[in-house]
Design an enzyme around this catalytic site. Structure first.
Site, short mmCIF file in Angstrom:
data_model
loop_
_atom_site.label_atom_id
_atom_site.label_comp_id
_atom_site.label_asym_id
_atom_site.label_seq_id
_atom_site.Cartn_x
_atom_site.Cartn_y
_atom_site.Cartn_z
N GLU A 291 0.92 -0.98 0.13
CA GLU A 291 -0.08 0.02 0.00
C GLU A 291 0.90 1.38 0.14
OE1 GLU A 291 -2.99 -0.75 3.23
OE2 GLU A 291 -4.14 -1.74 1.87
N ASP A 370 -8.42 -8.83 4.09
CA ASP A 370 -8.24 -8.08 5.22
C ASP A 370 -9.40 -7.81 6.04
OD1 ASP A 370 -7.39 -5.52 6.12
OD2 ASP A 370 -7.59 -4.19 4.44
N GLU A 398 -12.49 -2.31 12.09
CA GLU A 398 -12.68 -1.59 10.86
C GLU A 398 -13.76 -1.87 9.84
OE1 GLU A 398 -9.10 -1.76 8.60
OE2 GLU A 398 -9.97 -0.70 6.65
C1 GCU Z 1 -6.23 -2.12 5.95
C2 GCU Z 1 -6.49 -0.83 6.43
C3 GCU Z 1 -5.46 0.33 6.22
C4 GCU Z 1 -4.11 -0.58 7.04
C5 GCU Z 1 -3.85 -1.91 6.39
C6 GCU Z 1 -2.67 -2.69 6.92
O1 GCU Z 1 -6.19 -1.95 4.46
O2 GCU Z 1 -7.78 -0.12 5.88
O3 GCU Z 1 -5.68 1.30 6.84
O4 GCU Z 1 -2.98 0.50 6.77
O5 GCU Z 1 -4.82 -2.72 6.36
O6 GCU Z 1 -2.78 -3.41 7.81
O7 GCU Z 1 -1.55 -2.30 6.66
#
Ligand code: GCU
Length: 684
Positions: A291, A370, A398
């Site tokens: 990400e 996730d 979440e």
């Molecule tokens: C999810 C979450 C993110 C977080 C990511 C992670 O995608 O929405 O906010 O950073 O997990 O576990 O790194």
């Protein structure tokens, strides 16, 4: 603070007169402590405070005793009295963090002993828990060691005071770009964590931005060290989430290539500096190449190269690298039907099995996607026999109602832990992978993303405290039942009123199933509003780059992950799991749409068609959400007004919002499929 809910499960209400008299006869009101050790000091202070609240008077601290009734606290090595209470074999059964608690049958002496002060501290919390839940003390004789080495909390807190995916206010660690100066709330958090056996914490978000990258600098380290001291007194080691590109961002280097000697030297020097200010520092938590976070891929290196470089720097100090496996292509083209995000962690990491250094632990999310309401268990757990693994859960809700909806997650976690990977034949459960008994690995354990913030009651939804509590208890002993943990938490939090205990316990235990029944159906996941992830939006992620699709059309829904006709994800499991998920008939209903694309008219094992299941469970889910509110209102005046009102407000919101989910999903699938509800209910 006396705000409702602040004391959480450590509230400790005064016992009844008869219970106090009985206790007093058992140990007289004296604590015998004969050694100087910081953890014994914490243990003695906790015991004295706890007993003061329960008994209404403060116990006396004594260093020597003449045989009069007392509680003896001590380590086998440091306290002659503690050692003398047990045979050599009994002492030998106690590990580094374990304890024994023995109450003499005829009263007069309670001994809490361990090999270390940390063990004694856990023994103290155990005794207080026994008293708080009304357990019989006379003749009690317990010996416990934690099943898991690492019992870790991950804070997703940012220096600006925000909390990523936080649903309980702002950070208790940071405000306006600075580490807070008043550490009292952090200390109270350490108490809560230690009371359930947590022994490690990473104090900043895995997404490490500029201000948190600076935590490793000379300016910030002294303040971080103060936080480490607060946690250290409670046996909790502090970790930092680190930015893989730190050598560039704060080191002035031009690259962060893990094979570059200059980069390696930078990390070694930096790590040494950190240990100079925090000798008990735990190590680094790393989200790399995930990400948009930097990582070794930039330099054509793999994750073993990346993790091993950090491991080498930490090794002389006994530190760990916790390396996350949440690595996938987050810039997928939704038109690309070949790429499957569920496969990604396995595809990236299994080729590296055996290449990680001894002090690297891979942290794997419980499921392959996730933290959805329902997912299969990550196949990675059965596929890395030569690698240290830890399981990552998300206590912060979440995708499970954001602490506005009730969702007690311990039953979900138990399912993941009990999943049989078959890696070494039957009985190769996930819990045995992470507790190190299956593969004989060096390190392992549990991590959870925390659900707390600066809301007075810590977790926003008061009942969400049970998830934090349950995580710690389960990490200590995965054999505990979800029911047992729910009851224990309820008794400690609300006292012994039978109606309250039965009601809250039942609400907690039903809540995951209720939440699942009005949100995304049959394991398909998502269907949430983009970005913040709260509330229904069936196509919210359908045409996006995140790899999270349901493929609903007028005829059917679901993701074909079979080897025969789909993405091949099902083949990442060992037999017989692989064949089970490959088979449409044998895939359990609750995971059907995770593994298969089926017509709406497909008949489930329950006998219902998929479409009728969608309608029925949305209607039932909304009704059951309303029933939660009814259950709670029966507790009015049995629970103090402050906490009563807090929970009631959340349950009211849930009841309304469950109807929104019901109607949005039912309308969507009725309009897509054109198939009416056999019961003719209102669908918009
Ligand atoms: C999810 C979450 C993110 C977080 C990511 C992670 O995608 O929405 O906010 O950073 O997990 O576990 O790194």
């Amino acid at each position: 603070s006396a705000e409702p809910g602040y004391a959480a499960w450590l509230g400790r209400e005064r016992l009844t007169d008869s219970a106090r008299l009985a206790l007093k006869a058992t140990w007289g009101q004296a604590l015998h402590v004969a050694e100087d050790d910081p953890h014994i000091e914490t243990a003695a202070a906790e015991l004295a405070d706890g007993l003061t609240k329960l008994m209404g008077e403060r116990p006396a601290r004594i260093r020597a005793s003449d045989g009069a009734p007392c509680i003896v606290l001590g380590t086998f090595g440091g306290s002659a009295k503690a050692a003398a209470a047990f045979h050599a074999a009994e002492r030998a059964a106690v590990g580094d963090e374990g304890y024994r608690v023995r109450v003499r049958e005829d009263g007069g002496r309670i001994t809490i002993a361990g090999a270390t002060g940390r063990g004694v501290l856990y023994g103290v919390f155990r005794l207080l828990r026994m008293i708080g839940t009304g357990a019989a003390l006379a003749g009690a004789d317990l010996c416990e060691n934690p099943a898991n080495e690492l019992r870790m909390i991950n804070q997703w807190d940012n220096a600006d005071g925000s909390v990523e995916r936080g649903y309980a206010g702002r950070s208790i660690f940071y405000r306006d770009g600075e580490i807070v100066r008043d550490l009292s709330r952090i200390r109270d958090y350490a108490r809560l964590l230690a009371s359930v056996g947590v022994n490690a914490i990473a104090i900043n978000n895995v997404n490490v931005h500029r201000p948190e990258t600076l935590f490793m600098t000379e300016r910030c380290l002294p303040r971080i060290a103060r936080i480490a001291d607060v946690f250290g007194a409670y046996g909790i080691r502090l970790f930092l989430s680190v930015n893989y590109a730190a050598p560039i961002e704060i080191g002035g280097l031009s690259a962060a290539d893990p094979l570059d000697p200059e980069v390696r030297a930078w990390w070694r020097a930096k790590t040494e500096e950190i240990y100079r200010s925090m000798p008990d520092f735990g190590g680094y938590l790393v989200k790399a190449d995930s990400e948009f976070r930097p990582g070794p891929f930039t330099y054509g290196r793999d994750h073993a190269d990346g993790a091993n470089m950090l491991a080498e720097a930490l090794q002389p100090f006994g530190g760990l690298v916790i390396w996350r496996c949440f690595v996938y292509n987050c810039k997928q083209d939704w038109r690309d039907r070949k790429t499957d995000r569920a496969r990604a962690a396995f595809d990236h990491f299994t080729p590296l099995d055996g290449r990680f250094r001894d002090n690297v632990v891979l942290q794997v999310k419980n499921g392959p996607m996730d933290f959805q309401v329902r997912e299969p268990v990550s196949p990675l757990f059965g596929a890395m026999a030569h690698t240290n693994l830890a399981i990552e859960f998300q206590a912060t809700q979440e995708y499970t109602g954001q602490q506005r909806h009730l969702c007690y997650l311990v039953p979900q976690w138990k399912e993941a832990l009990d999943f049989d990977t078959r890696a070494r034949g039957a009985g190769s459960t996930v819990k045995r992978v992470v507790d190190r008994s299956l593969f004989g690995t060096r390190h392992g354990g549990f991590a959870a993303v925390s659900n707390i913030g600066d809301d007075a009651n810590w977790t926003g939804h008061l009942l969400a405290q049970a998830n934090l509590y349950g995580f710690g208890r389960l990490a200590w002993d995965p054999e505990l039942s979800a029911e047992g943990i729910a009851e224990e938490w309820t008794r400690l939090t609300f006292g012994a009123d039978d109606l309250v205990v039965r009601t809250v316990r039942a609400m907690l235990l039903d809540s995951w199933s209720i939440y699942e029944s009005y949100t995304a159906p049959l394991g398909v996941g998502w269907m949430v509003k983009p970005n913040h992830h709260y509330g229904p939006d069936v196509d919210g992620y359908e045409y996006s780059m995140w790899g999270t699709y349901h493929f609903a059309d007028r005829d059917g829904i679901g993701v074909d992950r079979t080897a025969a006709t789909g993405t091949g994800y099902a083949r990442q499991y060992r037999e017989p799991n692989a064949s089970q998920y490959e088979s449409l008939e044998r895939t359990p209903d609750e995971l059907l749409l995770f593994f298969h694309h089926v017509p709406y008219t497909y008949r489930l094992k329950s006998g219902k068609t998929v479409i009728q299941h969608i309608y029925d469970s949305r209607f039932e889910g909304a009704e059951r959400a309303e029933a939660l509110l009814d259950s709670w209102t029966r507790l009015e005046r049995r629970v103090d007004d402050g906490r009563y009102a807090q929970v009631k407000a959340r349950l009211e919101e849930q009841a309304v919002h469950a109807k929104e989910w019901r109607d949005v999903l039912n309308a969507y699938f009725w309009r897509k499929s054109g198939i009416p509800d056999t019961r003719g209910r209102v669908i918009y």
